[in-house]
Write a protein that holds these residues in place. Sequence first.
Motif, PDB file in Angstrom:
ATOM      1  N   GLU A  43       0.860  -1.194   0.000  1.00 46.73           N
ATOM      2  CA  GLU A  43       0.000   0.000   0.000  1.00 46.73           C
ATOM      3  C   GLU A  43       0.893   1.239   0.000  1.00 46.73           C
ATOM      4  N   ILE A  44       0.600   2.178  -0.879  1.00 45.55           N
ATOM      5  CA  ILE A  44       1.310   3.470  -0.864  1.00 45.55           C
ATOM      6  C   ILE A  44       0.346   4.494  -0.279  1.00 45.55           C
ATOM      7  N   GLY A  45       0.633   4.963   0.918  1.00 48.31           N
ATOM      8  CA  GLY A  45      -0.240   5.913   1.621  1.00 48.31           C
ATOM      9  C   GLY A  45      -0.952   5.234   2.777  1.00 48.31           C
ATOM     10  N   THR A  46      -0.290   5.215   3.946  1.00 48.46           N
ATOM     11  CA  THR A  46      -0.850   4.536   5.127  1.00 48.46           C
ATOM     12  C   THR A  46      -1.848   5.412   5.861  1.00 48.46           C
ATOM     13  N   ILE A  91       1.428  -6.740   9.290  1.00 49.08           N
ATOM     14  CA  ILE A  91       1.678  -5.459   8.607  1.00 49.08           C
ATOM     15  C   ILE A  91       3.097  -4.979   8.904  1.00 49.08           C
ATOM     16  N   THR A  92       3.842  -4.670   7.849  1.00 47.23           N
ATOM     17  CA  THR A  92       5.143  -4.008   7.989  1.00 47.23           C
ATOM     18  C   THR A  92       4.991  -2.579   7.532  1.00 47.23           C
ATOM     19  N   GLN A  93       5.288  -1.646   8.425  1.00 50.47           N
ATOM     20  CA  GLN A  93       5.211  -0.225   8.069  1.00 50.47           C
ATOM     21  C   GLN A  93       6.570   0.267   7.595  1.00 50.47           C
ATOM     22  N   ILE A  94       6.533   1.122   6.595  1.00 54.45           N
ATOM     23  CA  ILE A  94       7.776   1.692   6.064  1.00 54.45           C
ATOM     24  C   ILE A  94       7.618   3.211   6.036  1.00 54.45           C
ATOM     25  N   LEU A  95       8.511   3.890   6.746  1.00 55.59           N
ATOM     26  CA  LEU A  95       8.507   5.352   6.742  1.00 55.59           C
ATOM     27  C   LEU A  95       9.428   5.802   5.608  1.00 55.59           C
ATOM     28  N   HIS A  96       8.823   6.199   4.508  1.00 52.32           N
ATOM     29  CA  HIS A  96       9.616   6.503   3.312  1.00 52.32           C
ATOM     30  C   HIS A  96       8.713   7.240   2.333  1.00 52.32           C
ATOM     31  N   HIS A  97       9.260   7.573   1.186  1.00 58.88           N
ATOM     32  CA  HIS A  97       8.504   8.273   0.160  1.00 58.88           C
ATOM     33  C   HIS A  97       8.490   7.408  -1.096  1.00 58.88           C
ATOM     34  N   ALA A  98       7.305   7.307  -1.715  1.00 60.04           N
ATOM     35  CA  ALA A  98       7.199   6.588  -2.993  1.00 60.04           C
ATOM     36  C   ALA A  98       7.291   7.602  -4.130  1.00 60.04           C
ATOM     37  N   THR A 121      -0.144  10.670  -2.899  1.00 59.02           N
ATOM     38  CA  THR A 121      -0.230  11.871  -3.746  1.00 59.02           C
ATOM     39  C   THR A 121      -0.783  11.508  -5.131  1.00 59.02           C
ATOM     40  N   LYS A 122      -1.545  12.424  -5.691  1.00 61.74           N
ATOM     41  CA  LYS A 122      -2.198  12.127  -6.977  1.00 61.74           C
ATOM     42  C   LYS A 122      -1.306  12.476  -8.164  1.00 61.74           C
ATOM     43  N   LYS A 123      -0.077  12.885  -7.869  1.00 58.05           N
ATOM     44  CA  LYS A 123       0.751  13.428  -8.960  1.00 58.05           C
ATOM     45  C   LYS A 123       1.765  12.430  -9.507  1.00 58.05           C
ATOM     46  N   GLN A 124       1.918  11.289  -8.850  1.00 64.49           N
ATOM     47  CA  GLN A 124       3.045  10.430  -9.230  1.00 64.49           C
ATOM     48  C   GLN A 124       2.633   9.006  -9.596  1.00 64.49           C
ATOM     49  N   HIS A 125       1.401   8.878 -10.112  1.00 67.09           N
ATOM     50  CA  HIS A 125       0.914   7.512 -10.358  1.00 67.09           C
ATOM     51  C   HIS A 125       1.670   6.774 -11.457  1.00 67.09           C
ATOM     52  N   TYR A 126       2.096   7.488 -12.495  1.00 68.20           N
ATOM     53  CA  TYR A 126       2.908   6.815 -13.525  1.00 68.20           C
ATOM     54  C   TYR A 126       4.173   6.254 -12.878  1.00 68.20           C
ATOM     55  N   GLN A 127       4.795   7.086 -12.022  1.00 71.16           N
ATOM     56  CA  GLN A 127       6.040   6.661 -11.372  1.00 71.16           C
ATOM     57  C   GLN A 127       5.787   5.480 -10.427  1.00 71.16           C
ATOM     58  N   ASP A 148     -12.615   9.213  -8.999  1.00 70.73           N
ATOM     59  CA  ASP A 148     -13.723  10.140  -9.274  1.00 70.73           C
ATOM     60  C   ASP A 148     -13.441  11.501  -8.656  1.00 70.73           C
ATOM     61  N   SER A 149     -13.042  11.515  -7.387  1.00 77.85           N
ATOM     62  CA  SER A 149     -12.837  12.802  -6.702  1.00 77.85           C
ATOM     63  C   SER A 149     -11.689  13.599  -7.328  1.00 77.85           C
ATOM     64  N   HIS A 150     -10.729  12.912  -7.929  1.00 82.20           N
ATOM     65  CA  HIS A 150      -9.585  13.615  -8.536  1.00 82.20           C
ATOM     66  C   HIS A 150      -9.501  13.288 -10.029  1.00 82.20           C
ATOM     67  N   SER A 151     -10.687  13.253 -10.677  1.00 82.34           N
ATOM     68  CA  SER A 151     -10.718  12.792 -12.073  1.00 82.34           C
ATOM     69  C   SER A 151      -9.886  13.688 -13.000  1.00 82.34           C
ATOM     70  N   THR A 152      -9.822  14.985 -12.697  1.00 82.16           N
ATOM     71  CA  THR A 152      -9.050  15.875 -13.575  1.00 82.16           C
ATOM     72  C   THR A 152      -7.560  15.582 -13.415  1.00 82.16           C
ATOM     73  N   ALA A 153      -7.134  15.517 -12.151  1.00 78.37           N
ATOM     74  CA  ALA A 153      -5.707  15.252 -11.891  1.00 78.37           C
ATOM     75  C   ALA A 153      -5.289  13.908 -12.477  1.00 78.37           C
ATOM     76  N   PHE A 154      -6.247  12.965 -12.503  1.00 82.76           N
ATOM     77  CA  PHE A 154      -5.950  11.596 -12.900  1.00 82.76           C
ATOM     78  C   PHE A 154      -6.198  11.281 -14.363  1.00 82.76           C
ATOM     79  N   ALA A 155      -6.808  12.235 -15.096  1.00 86.62           N
ATOM     80  CA  ALA A 155      -7.333  11.909 -16.430  1.00 86.62           C
ATOM     81  C   ALA A 155      -6.332  11.133 -17.284  1.00 86.62           C
ATOM     82  N   GLY A 156      -5.116  11.623 -17.401  1.00 84.02           N
ATOM     83  CA  GLY A 156      -4.120  10.970 -18.253  1.00 84.02           C
ATOM     84  C   GLY A 156      -3.789   9.576 -17.757  1.00 84.02           C
ATOM     85  N   PHE A 157      -3.680   9.436 -16.443  1.00 83.78           N
ATOM     86  CA  PHE A 157      -3.301   8.133 -15.882  1.00 83.78           C
ATOM     87  C   PHE A 157      -4.426   7.102 -16.063  1.00 83.78           C
ATOM     88  N   ILE A 158      -5.669   7.527 -15.872  1.00 87.87           N
ATOM     89  CA  ILE A 158      -6.801   6.594 -16.034  1.00 87.87           C
ATOM     90  C   ILE A 158      -6.856   6.108 -17.489  1.00 87.87           C
TER      91      ILE A 158
END
Length: 185
Positions: A43-46, A91-98, A121-127, A148-158
Amino acid sequence: MLKVVLSAIEREDAKENLWIVGAEVGRFLHYLVRVWRPNSIVEIGTSVGYSALWMASALSESGHLWTIESHKERFERAKTNINKAKMNNKITQILHHAPEVFYDKEVNLPKTVDLVFFDATKKQHYQFYEAVKPSMQKGGLIIVDNVDSHSTAFAGFIDFMIENPRLNTVKINIGTGLLLATINS
Ligand SMILES: C[S@@+](CC[C@H](N)C(=O)[O-])C[C@H]1O[C@@H](n2cnc3c(N)ncnc32)[C@H](O)[C@@H]1O
């Protein structure tokens, strides 16, 4: 105890915004894990551990969930919740950035990922997708929240997911919108 912890997080979320998936999506994720039987979930985003608890509590005996959070305070709150729910063995928790965490040799993520949940974050889904792709095999499941809530931010990725010949993709209208994609080759 699990239910008590989940309800407490829901009450906290009503007072301060913790961006949790909420009970409807939580139950759906739990159901998916029950029927899909993934051995390894990432999971990315605990946030404070809500969706991690829903999913981990549906794992089979050998299953395990790794969850990544970059915010120290939420990471610590998640640790308290996971311990209270007695789910720390699952569950293993990881304090880090994806996505950087996937390339950090000091971090022990599973070699094979059966299910990945993108809820950061909604900005790095391709990565995120590029980073996790080498660990996923045919039949693997990718779940993306907030489509749905971030459909504009996600349009290209969807569009990228839907048009990707490697994936079978379906959008589900619950919570803030989920995209489910299975790897077919
Ligand atoms: C929507 S919340 C996660 C909610 C959680 N999945 C749940 O439903 O209980 C998103 C979390 O991701 C974290 N986050 C955002 N971008 C991140 C990144 N690139 N790497 C790791 N964590 C990130 C934020 O600090 C925040 O706590």
